[in-house]
Structures are given as structure tokens and as C-alpha cells.
Write a protein that holds these residues in place. Structure first.
Motif, PDB file in Angstrom:
ATOM      1  N   GLU A 237       0.826  -1.075  -0.175  1.00 25.38           N
ATOM      2  CA  GLU A 237      -0.608  -0.223   0.422  1.00 25.38           C
ATOM      3  C   GLU A 237       0.850   0.634   0.214  1.00 25.38           C
ATOM      4  O   GLU A 237       0.753   2.451  -0.374  1.00 25.38           O
TER       5      GLU A 237
ATOM      6  N   ARG B   7      -4.550  -2.637  -6.766  1.00 24.55           N
ATOM      7  CA  ARG B   7      -4.700  -3.558  -4.405  1.00 24.55           C
ATOM      8  C   ARG B   7      -5.580  -4.599  -5.483  1.00 24.55           C
ATOM      9  O   ARG B   7      -4.594  -5.719  -4.585  1.00 24.55           O
TER      10      ARG B   7
ATOM     11  N   THR C 261      -2.834  -8.538  -5.141  1.00 25.23           N
ATOM     12  CA  THR C 261      -3.660  -9.253  -4.389  1.00 25.23           C
ATOM     13  C   THR C 261      -4.054 -10.392  -4.673  1.00 25.23           C
ATOM     14  O   THR C 261      -3.652 -11.561  -4.419  1.00 25.23           O
TER      15      THR C 261
END
Length: 309
Positions: free
Chosen positions: A86, A187, A191
Motif C-alpha cells: 500500500e 490493490r 493481491t
């Protein structure tokens, strides 16, 4: 990529692209309308993210390069956390809106050694991506990958500290709604790509600013308090040879250190000792000659020095 070059990756992969492994001549010189897509696919295959080529191609080139590197690094380095990812994404998204003066005026409350290490790791990956980009016929514009257009260490450090303090995403992305939306999208891409390679990302532990600062300030503490040269930052091994005491002692009359306050030195020079056992060098610093000095003439002292050598 370790020590394997981009060219070695192109040669060793049996099925690098759906149509087979392309040659360097094809990647560099072909005029095929689909060659740019093949170049991009080949470059992503060097980092084992070819399965997400279409999703990455839809992104801005700079963000696509950042996501490619983060997926690869996260799979390879077990210590990377979701919080670290992040921080990298926040840096990449906020960088275009910063001027040079804004970046230079950023103030950090403290420096975290782990953030410095992660920044170095990312830049190593970026240099490797530039080599792959060249070997694959430039699917990315090379100027896009230049570090000054892609990564700023101080900005990353700021985002790293905010992310590891688990600040709200609105604070991390400076209340910019468009960046928050893009952040969540990137993100998810990272992921999911990591999960497909059996790498599940978890948030890092929350750290308070005070505790981090305490740990960071103690990183370079030494148990041995040996003398360190104040100008060059390393331990002096010649203090005994020069017969100079570690601490300045202008009032004791025997020793006078070369490393002290210049104002103090100037005041001391006006009160030079007339003791013949005291010697002043060209900089006005006093050194003790030793008790045996007056026992020999100048010729005898020169002879004794020659014998010692």
C-alpha cells in the motif's frame, strides 16, 4: 530476477508467448501490427506475471510497471506485507501531482531503516525492468521507467510511515477521491495476482511513531564507546601513535586535541606554553614531546629516530 539477465529469460522459457518464444530480431525489428502486444507479454513473462498482461496493459505505463514489480517482489520476498504494498502504491499515485519543490520540502518525523531498505529493493527491481524493457523491444517508453519519473524515496518514506501507523486511506492519499478509487483497484490486482501464486498478503503490525523513532535512533548505537573520528566518521587507529588524547584538555598543559572547538583553539593559541617539552604543529596544536626530549641534542634525536625506523 536474481542474476539471470532478461536475454537469458527469453532463451530459457520454452513457451514464453502463446505463439512460441520470439527471437530478439522479431521483438526489435518486426513490423507486425501485434508486435507491441507481444513485446509487452514477453516483458511481463520475465517477471512471471504474463497471466495478468491484459489487466496491466489497460493501466498507465508507470502504474503497470509498478504493479508488475510489486507482484514479483511480493512473491519472492516473504517479509513484504500488504501495508508495504500500500505504501508503494500510494507513492506511485501521489508522485505525479508533486512538484520538485514540494518533494524537497517534505519533512519526515524520523527515518525507518526498513523503509530505506525497501526503497533500495524497489529501485533494484526497477533497473532490472529497464533491462527487460530494452531486451523485449521497448514495450514501455524508457523515460517512463526512469527513477526520477517513477519513484521518490522521501515521498515513499512518508507514505510508509503513514501506512504502518494504519492511518485512514483518505489521509494517506491526501483526500483525493480519484486516487482512492485507483488505489483500491490496483490493490485488488496485486493481491489477486499474489494469491494465484499461493502468496497471501496480510497487513503489517501497527506501529506507533514514538516506538518507531526509539527503535530507529538505537539502530546505530554501539556498546563499545571507542573513539570515532568526528570528520570522517570512522574509528581512528593512529591516536596512540600521535600521542593525542581523545578529549580536548587545553587547561591541563600536557595534551591538546586536534579536534575541538575552533574558538576554543584560538583562545588557547594566545596562551602558548613556554615549556620546552611542548611542541606546536603548523595548525597551532600542542603535542607532548615526552620526558626524554631534553636529554638529547637535535643530532642525537635524529639519530635515534633513524635507529627506530
Amino acid at each position: 530476477m536474481g542474476r539471470r539477465s532478461a536475454r537469458a529469460c527469453l532463451i530459457n522459457e520454452a513457451k514464453l508467448t502463446p505463439g512460441g518464444t520470439p527471437t530478439a530480431r522479431e521483438l526489435w525489428l518486426s513490423n507486425n501490427p501485434d508486435i507491441q502486444r507481444q513485446r509487452f507479454y514477453t516483458c511481463m513473462a520475465c517477471f512471471h506475471v504474463e497471466r495478468w498482461t491484459e489487466g496491466l496493459r489497460s493501466l498507465d505505463s508507470r502504474l503497470a510497471a509498478t504493479c508488475c514489480l510489486l507482484i514479483y517482489l511480493t512473491v519472492q520476498v516473504d517479509s513484504l506485507t500488504l501495508t508495504d504494498v500500500e505504501a508503494f502504491l500510494a507513492q506511485a499515485l501521489c508522485l505525479p501531482g508533486k512538484s520538485g519543490s514540494q518533494l524537497s520540502s517534505l519533512q519526515l518525523p524520523y527515518v525507518d531503516s526498513r523503509a530505506v531498505h525497501l526503497a533500495f529493493l524497489f529501485l533494484r527491481g526497477l533497473i532490472t525492468l529497464m533491462a527487460c524493457n530494452s531486451a523485449c523491444g521497448y514495450p514501455f517508453d524508457m523515460m517512463t521507467l526512469m527513477p526520477w519519473n517513477t519513484f521518490d524515496g522521501k515521498l515513499f518514506h512518508q507514505k510508509y510511515l503513514l501506512c504502518h501507523e494504519h492511518r485512514p486511506v483518505e489521509v494517506i492519499l491526501e483526500e483525493r477521491e480519484s486516487l482512492i478509487t485507483e488505489f483500491k483497484k490496483l490493490r485488488v490486482i496485486i493481491t489477486e495476482a499474489c494469491a494465484a501464486q499461493n502468496r497471501i498478503l496480510h497487513p503489517g503490525p501497527k506501529r506507533s511513531g514514538g516506538r518507531l523513532q526509539e527503535v530507529s535512533s538505537g539502530l546505530f548505537d554501539r556498546k563499545d564507546r571507542s573513539y570515532v573520528h568526528p570528520q570522517y566518521g570512522h574509528q581512528s587507529e593512529r591516536n596512540e601513535w600521535h600521542n593525542v588524547h581523545h578529549q580536548p584538555a587545553p587547561n591541563q598543559g600536557r595534551y591538546f586535541s586536534s579536534y575541538h572547538d575552533p574558538n576554543q583553539q584560538a583562545s588557547h593559541q594566545g596562551q602558548r606554553s613556554m615549556n620546552p617539552s611542548h611542541k606546536y604543529d603548523s595548525r597551532g596544536n600542542m603535542h607532548h614531546r615526552g620526558p626524554e626530549y631534553n636529554r638529547f641534542s637535535q643530532g642525537q634525536r635524529s639519530k635515534r629516530r633513524g635507529q627506530r625506523r
